[in-house]
Scaffold this motif. Structure first.
Motif, PDB file in Angstrom:
ATOM      1  N   GLU A  95      17.635 -27.949  54.966  1.00  0.00           N
ATOM      2  CA  GLU A  95      18.917 -27.305  55.303  1.00  0.00           C
ATOM      3  C   GLU A  95      19.914 -28.358  55.797  1.00  0.00           C
ATOM      4  OE1 GLU A  95      20.048 -24.312  54.730  1.00  0.00           O
ATOM      5  OE2 GLU A  95      18.184 -23.303  54.203  1.00  0.00           O
ATOM      6  N   LYS A  96      19.439 -29.279  56.647  1.00  0.00           N
ATOM      7  CA  LYS A  96      20.318 -30.334  57.156  1.00  0.00           C
ATOM      8  C   LYS A  96      20.796 -31.254  56.028  1.00  0.00           C
ATOM      9  CE  LYS A  96      18.335 -30.722  61.778  1.00  0.00           C
ATOM     10  NZ  LYS A  96      17.551 -31.591  62.673  1.00  0.00           N
ATOM     11  N   PRO A 135      25.818 -30.875  53.894  1.00  0.00           N
ATOM     12  CA  PRO A 135      27.026 -31.625  53.525  1.00  0.00           C
ATOM     13  C   PRO A 135      27.449 -31.442  52.066  1.00  0.00           C
ATOM     14  CG  PRO A 135      25.504 -33.040  54.726  1.00  0.00           C
ATOM     15  CD  PRO A 135      24.784 -31.761  54.427  1.00  0.00           C
ATOM     16  N   ALA A 136      26.511 -31.025  51.211  1.00  0.00           N
ATOM     17  CA  ALA A 136      26.817 -30.804  49.794  1.00  0.00           C
ATOM     18  C   ALA A 136      27.268 -29.371  49.540  1.00  0.00           C
ATOM     19  CB  ALA A 136      25.593 -31.124  48.946  1.00  0.00           C
ATOM     20  N   GLY A 137      27.346 -28.561  50.596  1.00  0.00           N
ATOM     21  CA  GLY A 137      27.743 -27.173  50.435  1.00  0.00           C
ATOM     22  C   GLY A 137      26.637 -26.296  49.875  1.00  0.00           C
ATOM     23  N   LEU A 138      25.404 -26.739  50.018  1.00  0.00           N
ATOM     24  CA  LEU A 138      24.253 -25.994  49.515  1.00  0.00           C
ATOM     25  C   LEU A 138      23.381 -25.532  50.669  1.00  0.00           C
ATOM     26  CD1 LEU A 138      23.122 -28.421  46.643  1.00  0.00           C
ATOM     27  CD2 LEU A 138      24.555 -26.388  46.429  1.00  0.00           C
ATOM     28  N   THR A 139      22.491 -24.611  50.380  1.00  0.00           N
ATOM     29  CA  THR A 139      21.401 -24.275  51.292  1.00  0.00           C
ATOM     30  C   THR A 139      20.139 -24.917  50.725  1.00  0.00           C
ATOM     31  OG1 THR A 139      20.711 -22.289  50.102  1.00  0.00           O
ATOM     32  CG2 THR A 139      22.454 -22.019  51.774  1.00  0.00           C
ATOM     33  N   ALA A 140      19.075 -24.921  51.507  1.00  0.00           N
ATOM     34  CA  ALA A 140      17.807 -25.462  51.018  1.00  0.00           C
ATOM     35  C   ALA A 140      17.348 -24.704  49.769  1.00  0.00           C
ATOM     36  CB  ALA A 140      16.740 -25.400  52.111  1.00  0.00           C
ATOM     37  N   LEU A 164      18.332 -25.528  42.084  1.00  0.00           N
ATOM     38  CA  LEU A 164      19.041 -26.521  41.263  1.00  0.00           C
ATOM     39  C   LEU A 164      18.111 -27.674  40.895  1.00  0.00           C
ATOM     40  CD1 LEU A 164      22.600 -26.822  42.842  1.00  0.00           C
ATOM     41  CD2 LEU A 164      22.049 -26.142  40.498  1.00  0.00           C
ATOM     42  N   GLY A 165      17.336 -28.134  41.856  1.00  0.00           N
ATOM     43  CA  GLY A 165      16.406 -29.234  41.603  1.00  0.00           C
ATOM     44  C   GLY A 165      15.385 -28.901  40.534  1.00  0.00           C
ATOM     45  N   ALA A 166      14.964 -27.638  40.480  1.00  0.00           N
ATOM     46  CA  ALA A 166      13.971 -27.230  39.481  1.00  0.00           C
ATOM     47  C   ALA A 166      14.529 -27.294  38.065  1.00  0.00           C
ATOM     48  CB  ALA A 166      13.470 -25.816  39.785  1.00  0.00           C
ATOM     49  N   VAL A 167      15.860 -27.123  37.920  1.00  0.00           N
ATOM     50  CA  VAL A 167      16.439 -27.101  36.566  1.00  0.00           C
ATOM     51  C   VAL A 167      17.191 -28.380  36.216  1.00  0.00           C
ATOM     52  CG1 VAL A 167      16.515 -24.589  36.457  1.00  0.00           C
ATOM     53  CG2 VAL A 167      18.519 -25.837  37.304  1.00  0.00           C
ATOM     54  N   LEU A 168      17.178 -29.381  37.088  1.00  0.00           N
ATOM     55  CA  LEU A 168      17.839 -30.644  36.753  1.00  0.00           C
ATOM     56  C   LEU A 168      17.219 -31.305  35.525  1.00  0.00           C
ATOM     57  CD1 LEU A 168      18.607 -32.278  40.222  1.00  0.00           C
ATOM     58  CD2 LEU A 168      20.241 -31.280  38.616  1.00  0.00           C
ATOM     59  N   PRO A 169      15.902 -31.375  35.404  1.00  0.00           N
ATOM     60  CA  PRO A 169      15.322 -32.028  34.230  1.00  0.00           C
ATOM     61  C   PRO A 169      15.608 -31.271  32.928  1.00  0.00           C
ATOM     62  CG  PRO A 169      13.666 -31.775  35.953  1.00  0.00           C
ATOM     63  CD  PRO A 169      14.870 -30.986  36.378  1.00  0.00           C
ATOM     64  N   ARG A 170      15.534 -29.937  32.999  1.00  0.00           N
ATOM     65  CA  ARG A 170      15.789 -29.110  31.817  1.00  0.00           C
ATOM     66  C   ARG A 170      15.979 -27.668  32.268  1.00  0.00           C
ATOM     67  NH1 ARG A 170      10.984 -26.515  31.155  1.00  0.00           N
ATOM     68  NH2 ARG A 170       9.118 -27.641  31.664  1.00  0.00           N
ATOM     69  N   PRO A 171      16.794 -26.916  31.524  1.00  0.00           N
ATOM     70  CA  PRO A 171      16.988 -25.501  31.867  1.00  0.00           C
ATOM     71  C   PRO A 171      15.669 -24.736  31.807  1.00  0.00           C
ATOM     72  CG  PRO A 171      18.634 -26.222  30.275  1.00  0.00           C
ATOM     73  CD  PRO A 171      17.614 -27.322  30.381  1.00  0.00           C
ATOM     74  N   LEU A 172      15.531 -23.754  32.690  1.00  0.00           N
ATOM     75  CA  LEU A 172      14.328 -22.931  32.746  1.00  0.00           C
ATOM     76  C   LEU A 172      14.715 -21.468  32.948  1.00  0.00           C
ATOM     77  CD1 LEU A 172      12.135 -25.011  35.240  1.00  0.00           C
ATOM     78  CD2 LEU A 172      11.689 -24.702  32.806  1.00  0.00           C
ATOM     79  N   PRO A 173      13.856 -20.535  32.510  1.00  0.00           N
ATOM     80  CA  PRO A 173      14.080 -19.135  32.865  1.00  0.00           C
ATOM     81  C   PRO A 173      13.735 -18.912  34.340  1.00  0.00           C
ATOM     82  CG  PRO A 173      12.078 -19.355  31.560  1.00  0.00           C
ATOM     83  CD  PRO A 173      12.715 -20.712  31.623  1.00  0.00           C
ATOM     84  N   GLY A 177      29.651 -21.359  40.366  1.00  0.00           N
ATOM     85  CA  GLY A 177      29.919 -22.385  39.366  1.00  0.00           C
ATOM     86  C   GLY A 177      29.006 -23.595  39.435  1.00  0.00           C
ATOM     87  N   LEU A 178      27.885 -23.480  40.145  1.00  0.00           N
ATOM     88  CA  LEU A 178      26.953 -24.596  40.269  1.00  0.00           C
ATOM     89  C   LEU A 178      25.864 -24.570  39.199  1.00  0.00           C
ATOM     90  CD1 LEU A 178      26.681 -24.478  44.142  1.00  0.00           C
ATOM     91  CD2 LEU A 178      27.923 -26.182  42.794  1.00  0.00           C
ATOM     92  N   ALA A 179      25.737 -23.434  38.533  1.00  0.00           N
ATOM     93  CA  ALA A 179      24.767 -23.273  37.444  1.00  0.00           C
ATOM     94  C   ALA A 179      25.335 -22.257  36.471  1.00  0.00           C
ATOM     95  CB  ALA A 179      23.414 -22.813  37.992  1.00  0.00           C
TER      96      ALA A 179
END
Length: 158
Positions: free
Chosen positions: A28-29, A33-38, A44-53, A79-81
């Protein structure tokens, strides 16, 4: 199962629960600063390598599909995904990060790198850190295998 094995399982579970809480708090910390929650960062991290269902993200993260769906909808709203067609399944759209989502995750990188260096130092160096990761991965794989074959015993007296 011996008493020592039961005690080890209890200590492991309590340690992992505590570790999960610690990771969520520090995440969370890092994400703030990026305007995200954990949770947003995790999805987002899960879909960075490739899109997933959504169901695939839930499997990777080990959480419910409903939890991922709620976060995915918020990421899309902001608008982040974005949802994309899934060639393998007409109704199960793929979640993909937008450039704004990728940029948000990149803003986390300096804090992430600093925390990684601090943890490596606290653990006694990169080799010890790598061994910690291997042990946690082994524990996860063992629990997955054990969970597949575990059957709840009947209540006493049945």
């Amino acid at each position: 199962m011996s008493r020592a094995q039961q005690d080890a399982l209890s200590r492991t579970a309590l340690g992992v629960f505590r570790l999960n809480g610690q990771f969520l708090a520090v995440s969370e910390k890092l994400a703030e600063p990026a305007g995200l929650t954990a949770a947003w960062w995790q999805v987002l991290g899960a879909v960075l390598p490739r899109p997933l269902p959504v169901a695939g993200i839930a499997r990777v993260m080990g959480i419910t599909r409903q939890s991922v769906q709620r976060v995915a909808d918020l990421l899309v709203r902001d608008g982040l995904a974005a949802y994309e067609p899934n060639p393998a399944h007409r109704r199960a759209k793929l979640l993909a990060p937008t450039e704004a989502g990728r940029a948000a995750v990149r803003r986390i990188d300096p804090g992430h790198a600093e925390l990684a260096a601090l943890l490596a130092r606290e653990l006694g160096g990169q080799q010890a850190f790598d061994e910690t990761v291997r042990v946690l991965e082994r524990l996860s794989a063992a629990l997955e295998t054990a969970g597949e074959s575990y059957r709840t015993p009947p209540p006493p007296g049945d």
